[in-house]
Enzyme design. Structure first.
Site, PDB file in Angstrom:
ATOM      1  N   HIS A  18      -2.983  17.597   4.704  1.00 22.63           N
ATOM      2  CA  HIS A  18      -3.537  16.322   5.024  1.00 22.63           C
ATOM      3  C   HIS A  18      -2.615  15.467   4.545  1.00 22.63           C
ATOM      4  O   HIS A  18      -2.866  14.950   3.226  1.00 22.63           O
ATOM      5  CB  HIS A  18      -4.852  16.278   4.809  1.00 22.63           C
ATOM      6  CG  HIS A  18      -5.826  15.293   5.821  1.00 22.63           C
ATOM      7  ND1 HIS A  18      -5.850  15.481   6.977  1.00 22.63           N
ATOM      8  CD2 HIS A  18      -6.144  14.118   5.317  1.00 22.63           C
ATOM      9  CE1 HIS A  18      -6.467  14.413   7.587  1.00 22.63           C
ATOM     10  NE2 HIS A  18      -6.885  13.540   6.499  1.00 22.63           N
ATOM     11  N   LYS A 163      -7.688   9.310  14.644  1.00 23.33           N
ATOM     12  CA  LYS A 163      -7.248   8.197  13.757  1.00 23.33           C
ATOM     13  C   LYS A 163      -5.855   8.696  13.167  1.00 23.33           C
ATOM     14  O   LYS A 163      -5.930   9.911  13.031  1.00 23.33           O
ATOM     15  CB  LYS A 163      -8.151   7.953  12.935  1.00 23.33           C
ATOM     16  CG  LYS A 163      -7.772   7.069  11.459  1.00 23.33           C
ATOM     17  CD  LYS A 163      -8.973   6.629  10.553  1.00 23.33           C
ATOM     18  CE  LYS A 163      -8.553   6.839   9.177  1.00 23.33           C
ATOM     19  NZ  LYS A 163      -9.730   6.237   8.351  1.00 23.33           N
ATOM     20  N   LYS A 165      -2.671   8.822  10.615  1.00 25.25           N
ATOM     21  CA  LYS A 165      -2.485   8.137   9.403  1.00 25.25           C
ATOM     22  C   LYS A 165      -0.962   7.870   9.253  1.00 25.25           C
ATOM     23  O   LYS A 165      -0.015   8.685   9.548  1.00 25.25           O
ATOM     24  CB  LYS A 165      -2.574   9.271   7.968  1.00 25.25           C
ATOM     25  CG  LYS A 165      -4.039   9.451   7.799  1.00 25.25           C
ATOM     26  CD  LYS A 165      -4.548   8.489   7.117  1.00 25.25           C
ATOM     27  CE  LYS A 165      -6.172   8.730   6.575  1.00 25.25           C
ATOM     28  NZ  LYS A 165      -6.481   7.686   5.716  1.00 25.25           N
ATOM     29  N   ASP A 194      -4.377   4.328  10.450  1.00 24.35           N
ATOM     30  CA  ASP A 194      -4.854   3.864   9.018  1.00 24.35           C
ATOM     31  C   ASP A 194      -3.564   3.828   8.134  1.00 24.35           C
ATOM     32  O   ASP A 194      -2.976   4.866   8.094  1.00 24.35           O
ATOM     33  CB  ASP A 194      -5.778   4.982   8.487  1.00 24.35           C
ATOM     34  CG  ASP A 194      -6.272   4.250   7.019  1.00 24.35           C
ATOM     35  OD1 ASP A 194      -6.040   3.380   6.524  1.00 24.35           O
ATOM     36  OD2 ASP A 194      -7.364   5.131   6.471  1.00 24.35           O
ATOM     37  N   GLU A 220      -6.206   0.078  10.544  1.00 23.76           N
ATOM     38  CA  GLU A 220      -7.049   0.058   9.074  1.00 23.76           C
ATOM     39  C   GLU A 220      -6.228  -0.367   8.088  1.00 23.76           C
ATOM     40  O   GLU A 220      -4.951   0.543   7.905  1.00 23.76           O
ATOM     41  CB  GLU A 220      -7.623   1.406   9.132  1.00 23.76           C
ATOM     42  CG  GLU A 220      -8.448   1.694   7.839  1.00 23.76           C
ATOM     43  CD  GLU A 220      -9.166   2.901   8.064  1.00 23.76           C
ATOM     44  OE1 GLU A 220      -9.349   3.793   9.421  1.00 23.76           O
ATOM     45  OE2 GLU A 220      -9.513   3.455   7.005  1.00 23.76           O
ATOM     46  N   ASP A 245     -10.993  -1.347   4.659  1.00 20.83           N
ATOM     47  CA  ASP A 245     -11.285  -0.226   4.050  1.00 20.83           C
ATOM     48  C   ASP A 245     -11.207  -0.239   2.599  1.00 20.83           C
ATOM     49  O   ASP A 245     -12.089  -0.639   1.788  1.00 20.83           O
ATOM     50  CB  ASP A 245     -10.573   1.077   4.699  1.00 20.83           C
ATOM     51  CG  ASP A 245     -10.879   2.336   3.992  1.00 20.83           C
ATOM     52  OD1 ASP A 245     -11.964   2.447   3.382  1.00 20.83           O
ATOM     53  OD2 ASP A 245     -10.139   3.447   4.168  1.00 20.83           O
ATOM     54  N   LYS A 269     -18.008   2.788   3.237  1.00 22.94           N
ATOM     55  CA  LYS A 269     -18.317   4.198   2.687  1.00 22.94           C
ATOM     56  C   LYS A 269     -19.133   4.114   1.446  1.00 22.94           C
ATOM     57  O   LYS A 269     -19.171   3.080   0.745  1.00 22.94           O
ATOM     58  CB  LYS A 269     -16.818   4.425   2.086  1.00 22.94           C
ATOM     59  CG  LYS A 269     -15.578   4.655   3.273  1.00 22.94           C
ATOM     60  CD  LYS A 269     -14.330   5.029   2.370  1.00 22.94           C
ATOM     61  CE  LYS A 269     -13.310   5.368   3.714  1.00 22.94           C
ATOM     62  NZ  LYS A 269     -12.073   5.400   2.815  1.00 22.94           N
ATOM     63  N   GLU A 323     -16.204   8.730  10.905  1.00 23.32           N
ATOM     64  CA  GLU A 323     -15.097   9.778  10.823  1.00 23.32           C
ATOM     65  C   GLU A 323     -15.673  10.681   9.910  1.00 23.32           C
ATOM     66  O   GLU A 323     -15.080  11.221   8.721  1.00 23.32           O
ATOM     67  CB  GLU A 323     -14.082   9.186  10.115  1.00 23.32           C
ATOM     68  CG  GLU A 323     -14.203   8.343   8.739  1.00 23.32           C
ATOM     69  CD  GLU A 323     -12.839   7.829   8.439  1.00 23.32           C
ATOM     70  OE1 GLU A 323     -11.964   7.415   8.975  1.00 23.32           O
ATOM     71  OE2 GLU A 323     -12.912   7.438   7.214  1.00 23.32           O
TER      72      GLU A 323
HETATM   73  C1  MUC Z   1      -9.337   6.524   4.250  1.00 22.18           C
HETATM   74  O1  MUC Z   1      -8.290   5.857   3.823  1.00 22.18           O
HETATM   75  O2  MUC Z   1      -9.782   6.402   5.245  1.00 22.18           O
HETATM   76  C2  MUC Z   1     -10.614   9.119   5.688  1.00 22.18           C
HETATM   77  C3  MUC Z   1     -10.178   9.920   6.555  1.00 22.18           C
HETATM   78  C4  MUC Z   1      -9.075  10.486   6.131  1.00 22.18           C
HETATM   79  O3  MUC Z   1      -8.309  11.214   6.730  1.00 22.18           O
HETATM   80  O4  MUC Z   1      -8.599   9.826   5.112  1.00 22.18           O
HETATM   81  C5  MUC Z   1      -9.758   9.009   4.337  1.00 22.18           C
HETATM   82  C6  MUC Z   1      -9.253   7.944   3.786  1.00 22.18           C
HETATM   83 MG    MG Z   2      -8.665   4.203   5.180  1.00 18.84          MG
END
Ligand code: MUC
Ligand code: MG
Length: 369
Positions: A18, A163, A165, A194, A220, A245, A269, A323
């Site tokens: 991940h 979402k 990254k 994000d 994000e 976030d 969160k 999420e």
């Molecule tokens: C984040 O920064 O949002 C949440 C889902 C994911 O894949 O990483 C986290 C952290």
């Molecule tokens: Mg995030």
């Protein structure tokens, strides 16, 4: 009143790497807190974080040390106090440590709700829904793999919002990756990104402009945690949703961000907020400020995920869904009955307290000794 307060570090490999701008995960370390009372109740809480100290200011090891050294002795002196009074004592004596505080608070509320014979959501004010939408995060590091993974999720009716990254490559490479996925999945599938605070303000202006033109739905945490000035300018400049976030660390920071118009959506969160009641306060504050809500995760296992689900079930506005897929990223399940994900949603347990039963033999096999 409290017979024991244990902190367990449980190592579970992820189903695939991940990859995020802040860390690449192959294993998740779940930080579980188990509180046992003299009269036989057991409460669970979770203080899991991401990438050791890569994401936040607490690590699994620091949470364990601080709970054993500072929280546990305080809890032992709070016999006879209710949850609110116990939390007040903890907050008066311990600075920061939001993740550890949230885990302790979750375990105390789990016990309290069990005593009252109610699901945790009812102790937090009452649920408005019995299930919540859950998106999936595409973070394999490979565009084609991400597309195939998303198509499988849509076909099996597990997730239809994604979402992505980004932030580890150049802005052009990242945008190309995102738009290729958006195009492959079609106009009806919501794509969000994000950045995990990887961009300068100038890079963010460039990236957000291109992503907005490509019909991406949300950006994000584009910039640094404390660069609220940049978050404010970006929120004012673009129509696309800008979500806070990492910058959102509980009710006080929610108030600052709202006052400054530094986000149009909050990713709430529970651990980052410092507890379940604090996360509910962030939700209420967002409502008053006209800010939309999204239920975030720290990639927790089932304990933190269900605690979050109980909290988010009380939110009147959950415009961007959640999420809460953490347990699905892990190769091992630690519940006797797994959580129910179906029709793109997570069912919120209806049993007393958290409403889950942990497989303690499995946890014992997986935990750091
Ligand atoms: C984040 O920064 O949002 C949440 C889902 C994911 O894949 O990483 C986290 C952290
Ligand atoms: Mg995030």
């Amino acid at each position: 009143m409290y017979k024991s307060i244990e902190t367990l570090l449980v190592e579970i490999p992820t189903i695939r790497p991940h990859k995020m701008a802040v860390a690449s995960m192959h294993t998740q370390t779940l930080v579980l807190i188990k509180i046992t009372t003299e009269d036989g109740f057991i409460g669970w809480g979770e203080a899991t974080t991401i990438g050791g100290l890569g994401y936040g200011e607490e690590s699994p090891e620091s949470v364990r040390t601080n709970i054993e050294t500072y929280f546990a002795p305080l809890l032992k002196t709070s016999a006879g106090l209710n949850v609110a009074q116990t939390i007040q004592i903890i907050n008066r004596n311990i600075n920061g440590n939001h993740f550890a505080k949230c885990a302790i608070q979750t375990a105390l509320f789990d016990i309290q709700a069990q005593r009252l014979g109610l699901p945790l959501s009812e102790v937090l004010g009452g649920r408005l829904r019995d299930s919540i939408p859950v998106l999936w995060v595409l973070a394999s590091g490979n565009t084609e793999k991400d597309i195939a993974e998303a198509q499988k999720m849509i076909a099996s009716k597990r997730h239809n919002i994604f979402k992505l990254k980004i932030g580890s490559h150049t802005v052009e490479q990242d945008v190309e990756h995102v738009l290729a996925i958006k195009q492959a999945l079609g106009a009806d599938v919501s794509i969000r990104v994000d950045v995990n605070r990887a961009w300068s303000e100038l890079t963010a202006i460039k990236g957000i402009q291109m992503l907005q033109e490509g019909n991406v739905d949300l950006i994000e945490q584009p910039c640094a945690i404390r660069n609220i000035d940049a978050m404010e300018r970006l929120t004012r400049k673009f129509n696309i949703a800008i979500m806070a976030d990492e910058s959102l660390m509980g009710p006080q920071s929610a108030y600052e961000l709202a006052k400054r118009n530094a986000a149009s959506v909050f990713s709430v969160k529970v651990a980052q907020s410092g507890g379940l009641t604090e996360a509910c306060e962030v939700g209420k504050l967002a409502n008053y400020a006209g800010i939309d809500l999204y239920g975030g995760t720290m990639l927790e296992g089932p304990v933190g995920t269900v605690a979050s689900a109980h909290v988010f079930s009380t939110f009147s506005n959950l415009a961007y869904g959640t999420e809460l897929f953490g347990p699905l990223l892990l190769t091992e399940q630690i519940l006797k009955t797994p959580l129910q994900y179906e029709n793109f949603e997570l069912k919120i347990p209806t049993g007393n307290g958290l409403g889950i039963e942990l497989d303690e033999d499995k946890i014992d096999n997986l935990r750091r000794k």
